[in-house]
Scaffold this motif. Structure first.
Motif, mmCIF file in Angstrom:
data_model
loop_
_atom_site.group_PDB
_atom_site.id
_atom_site.type_symbol
_atom_site.label_atom_id
_atom_site.label_comp_id
_atom_site.label_asym_id
_atom_site.label_seq_id
_atom_site.Cartn_x
_atom_site.Cartn_y
_atom_site.Cartn_z
ATOM 1 N N TRP A 55 0.832 -1.205 0.000
ATOM 2 C CA TRP A 55 0.000 0.000 0.000
ATOM 3 C C TRP A 55 0.865 1.253 0.000
ATOM 4 O O TRP A 55 1.951 1.256 0.574
ATOM 5 N N LEU A 56 0.347 2.306 -0.586
ATOM 6 C CA LEU A 56 0.867 3.654 -0.392
ATOM 7 C C LEU A 56 -0.110 4.328 0.551
ATOM 8 O O LEU A 56 -1.317 4.364 0.279
ATOM 9 N N MET A 57 0.370 4.848 1.673
ATOM 10 C CA MET A 57 -0.478 5.530 2.648
ATOM 11 C C MET A 57 -0.257 7.027 2.512
ATOM 12 O O MET A 57 0.884 7.497 2.547
ATOM 13 N N GLU A 58 -1.350 7.771 2.356
ATOM 14 C CA GLU A 58 -1.275 9.234 2.281
ATOM 15 C C GLU A 58 -2.182 9.842 3.340
ATOM 16 O O GLU A 58 -3.353 9.466 3.451
ATOM 17 N N LYS A 59 -1.647 10.784 4.107
ATOM 18 C CA LYS A 59 -2.463 11.525 5.067
ATOM 19 C C LYS A 59 -3.396 12.442 4.292
ATOM 20 O O LYS A 59 -3.001 13.044 3.300
ATOM 21 N N ARG A 60 -4.642 12.551 4.746
ATOM 22 C CA ARG A 60 -5.616 13.403 4.078
ATOM 23 C C ARG A 60 -5.794 14.697 4.854
ATOM 24 O O ARG A 60 -5.726 14.706 6.080
ATOM 25 N N ASP A 61 -6.026 15.770 4.119
ATOM 26 C CA ASP A 61 -6.362 17.029 4.773
ATOM 27 C C ASP A 61 -7.636 16.810 5.580
ATOM 28 O O ASP A 61 -8.572 16.178 5.109
ATOM 29 N N GLY A 62 -7.667 17.285 6.791
ATOM 30 C CA GLY A 62 -8.840 17.123 7.638
ATOM 31 C C GLY A 62 -8.857 15.814 8.414
ATOM 32 O O GLY A 62 -9.808 15.499 9.097
ATOM 33 N N GLY A 63 -7.810 15.019 8.294
ATOM 34 C CA GLY A 63 -7.722 13.771 9.049
ATOM 35 C C GLY A 63 -8.022 12.552 8.213
ATOM 36 O O GLY A 63 -8.579 12.628 7.124
ATOM 37 N N GLY A 64 -7.647 11.431 8.716
ATOM 38 C CA GLY A 64 -7.847 10.180 8.010
ATOM 39 C C GLY A 64 -6.734 9.914 7.018
ATOM 40 O O GLY A 64 -5.768 10.682 6.906
ATOM 41 N N TYR A 65 -6.879 8.799 6.308
ATOM 42 C CA TYR A 65 -5.844 8.361 5.372
ATOM 43 C C TYR A 65 -6.463 7.839 4.087
ATOM 44 O O TYR A 65 -7.595 7.346 4.076
ATOM 45 N N ARG A 66 -5.669 7.911 3.028
ATOM 46 C CA ARG A 66 -6.006 7.262 1.760
ATOM 47 C C ARG A 66 -4.914 6.241 1.507
ATOM 48 O O ARG A 66 -3.726 6.558 1.539
ATOM 49 N N PHE A 67 -5.309 5.001 1.256
ATOM 50 C CA PHE A 67 -4.392 3.912 0.949
ATOM 51 C C PHE A 67 -4.653 3.478 -0.483
ATOM 52 O O PHE A 67 -5.800 3.338 -0.892
ATOM 53 N N THR A 68 -3.582 3.239 -1.248
ATOM 54 C CA THR A 68 -3.718 2.757 -2.623
ATOM 55 C C THR A 68 -2.802 1.560 -2.796
ATOM 56 O O THR A 68 -1.622 1.622 -2.434
ATOM 57 N N THR A 69 -3.358 0.473 -3.346
ATOM 58 C CA THR A 69 -2.551 -0.718 -3.556
ATOM 59 C C THR A 69 -1.437 -0.424 -4.537
ATOM 60 O O THR A 69 -1.566 0.410 -5.430
ATOM 61 N N ALA A 70 -0.329 -1.122 -4.356
ATOM 62 C CA ALA A 70 0.825 -0.996 -5.245
ATOM 63 C C ALA A 70 1.167 -2.378 -5.792
ATOM 64 O O ALA A 70 0.852 -3.398 -5.168
ATOM 65 N N ASN A 71 1.810 -2.391 -6.956
ATOM 66 C CA ASN A 71 2.324 -3.621 -7.557
ATOM 67 C C ASN A 71 1.233 -4.614 -7.914
ATOM 68 O O ASN A 71 1.475 -5.821 -7.948
ATOM 69 N N ARG A 72 0.033 -4.130 -8.182
ATOM 70 C CA ARG A 72 -1.092 -4.978 -8.580
ATOM 71 C C ARG A 72 -1.545 -4.561 -9.971
ATOM 72 O O ARG A 72 -1.273 -3.451 -10.427
ATOM 73 N N GLN A 73 -2.273 -5.432 -10.669
ATOM 74 C CA GLN A 73 -2.722 -5.145 -12.025
ATOM 75 C C GLN A 73 -3.806 -4.081 -12.086
ATOM 76 O O GLN A 73 -4.134 -3.589 -13.161
ATOM 77 N N GLY A 74 -4.368 -3.730 -10.960
ATOM 78 C CA GLY A 74 -5.320 -2.629 -10.847
ATOM 79 C C GLY A 74 -5.076 -1.925 -9.527
ATOM 80 O O GLY A 74 -4.642 -2.548 -8.552
ATOM 81 N N TYR A 75 -5.321 -0.622 -9.505
ATOM 82 C CA TYR A 75 -5.127 0.145 -8.268
ATOM 83 C C TYR A 75 -6.437 0.214 -7.495
ATOM 84 O O TYR A 75 -7.472 0.585 -8.036
ATOM 85 N N VAL A 76 -6.372 -0.152 -6.220
ATOM 86 C CA VAL A 76 -7.525 -0.106 -5.327
ATOM 87 C C VAL A 76 -7.227 0.959 -4.279
ATOM 88 O O VAL A 76 -6.192 0.911 -3.618
ATOM 89 N N GLU A 77 -8.136 1.901 -4.139
ATOM 90 C CA GLU A 77 -7.977 3.004 -3.182
ATOM 91 C C GLU A 77 -8.979 2.804 -2.047
ATOM 92 O O GLU A 77 -10.147 2.496 -2.291
ATOM 93 N N VAL A 78 -8.500 2.988 -0.825
ATOM 94 C CA VAL A 78 -9.358 2.885 0.353
ATOM 95 C C VAL A 78 -9.161 4.141 1.186
ATOM 96 O O VAL A 78 -8.033 4.443 1.589
ATOM 97 N N THR A 79 -10.242 4.870 1.432
ATOM 98 C CA THR A 79 -10.156 6.035 2.310
ATOM 99 C C THR A 79 -10.731 5.642 3.673
ATOM 100 O O THR A 79 -11.790 5.017 3.759
ATOM 101 N N VAL A 80 -9.969 5.992 4.686
ATOM 102 C CA VAL A 80 -10.331 5.645 6.060
ATOM 103 C C VAL A 80 -10.432 6.942 6.851
ATOM 104 O O VAL A 80 -9.457 7.688 6.943
ATOM 105 N N PRO A 81 -11.621 7.230 7.425
ATOM 106 C CA PRO A 81 -11.765 8.471 8.181
ATOM 107 C C PRO A 81 -10.953 8.453 9.475
ATOM 108 O O PRO A 81 -10.591 7.384 9.981
ATOM 109 N N SER A 82 -10.674 9.629 9.993
ATOM 110 C CA SER A 82 -9.938 9.704 11.258
ATOM 111 C C SER A 82 -10.761 9.025 12.345
ATOM 112 O O SER A 82 -11.989 8.998 12.302
ATOM 113 N N GLY A 83 -10.063 8.439 13.286
ATOM 114 C CA GLY A 83 -10.718 7.743 14.383
ATOM 115 C C GLY A 83 -11.005 6.279 14.099
ATOM 116 O O GLY A 83 -11.462 5.555 14.977
ATOM 117 N N VAL A 84 -10.753 5.829 12.867
ATOM 118 C CA VAL A 84 -10.968 4.422 12.518
ATOM 119 C C VAL A 84 -9.603 3.743 12.448
ATOM 120 O O VAL A 84 -8.651 4.303 11.907
#
Length: 170
Positions: free
Chosen positions: A115-144
């Motif tokens: 995964w690539l983990m990116e901090k989001r403005d306003g809290g939480g994170y965005r994760f994007t899969t790496a090294n896969r044939q398709g990119y999957v993005e998961v946004t996780v709100p702060s506190g989770v």
């Protein structure tokens, strides 16, 4: 007389617009932009959608609008949102990230998924899969608990979104 004709035509349109806005403003439905990948990745994303868990991060599945096999969600607003078939994030190829010099984006792996983990403005994170044939993005709100979310999703991603061709899994 010509201007009053336009005014009469415009009033029903305005009333319709206000009604639509009024109906949607109290709606608790979460929305997510639907990606537009090529046919191969769309197929992988549909396969992923079929095996996603009913619960992620302790939350029940509640898909965002518009309904699509390329998006999924769990919990209320703010929800955990998965989007499959997104474009590769620019930071994924950044030398600053690869060398650990970008504190807002960190590469790493969880349960066999990179995964690539990116901090989001306003809290939480965005994760994007790496090294896969398709990119999957998961946004996780702060506190989770992000790690719990990624653990819950890892098995489904491993089974349906293969490694990129030529990449050797660690």
């Amino acid at each position: 007389m010509h201007s009053s004709r336009h005014r009469l035509i415009g009033l029903p349109a305005l009333a319709l617009l206000l009604t639509a806005v009024g109906c949607s403003s109290g709606d608790d439905t979460v929305s997510a932009a639907v990606p537009s990948p090529d046919a191969k990745v769309t197929g992988l994303c549909r396969d992923l959608d079929e095996v996603l868990p009913a619960r992620v991060g302790g939350e029940s599945r509640a898909d965002p609008e518009p309904a699509s096999a390329l998006t999924a969600g769990w919990g209320d607003d703010p929800a955990i949102i998965l989007r499959c078939g997104v474009i590769r994030p620019p930071k994924m190829v950044s030398p600053e990230v690869a060398e650990g010099r970008d504190a807002d984006a960190v590469p790493g792996g969880v349960e066999g998924v990179d995964w690539l983990m990116e901090k989001r403005d306003g809290g939480g994170y965005r994760f994007t899969t790496a090294n896969r044939q398709g990119y999957v993005e998961v946004t996780v709100p702060s506190g989770v608990d992000s790690s719990g979310v990624l653990i819950d999703l890892a098995s489904a991603i491993r089974r349906t979104v293969p490694w990129q061709e030529g990449y050797t899994a660690p």
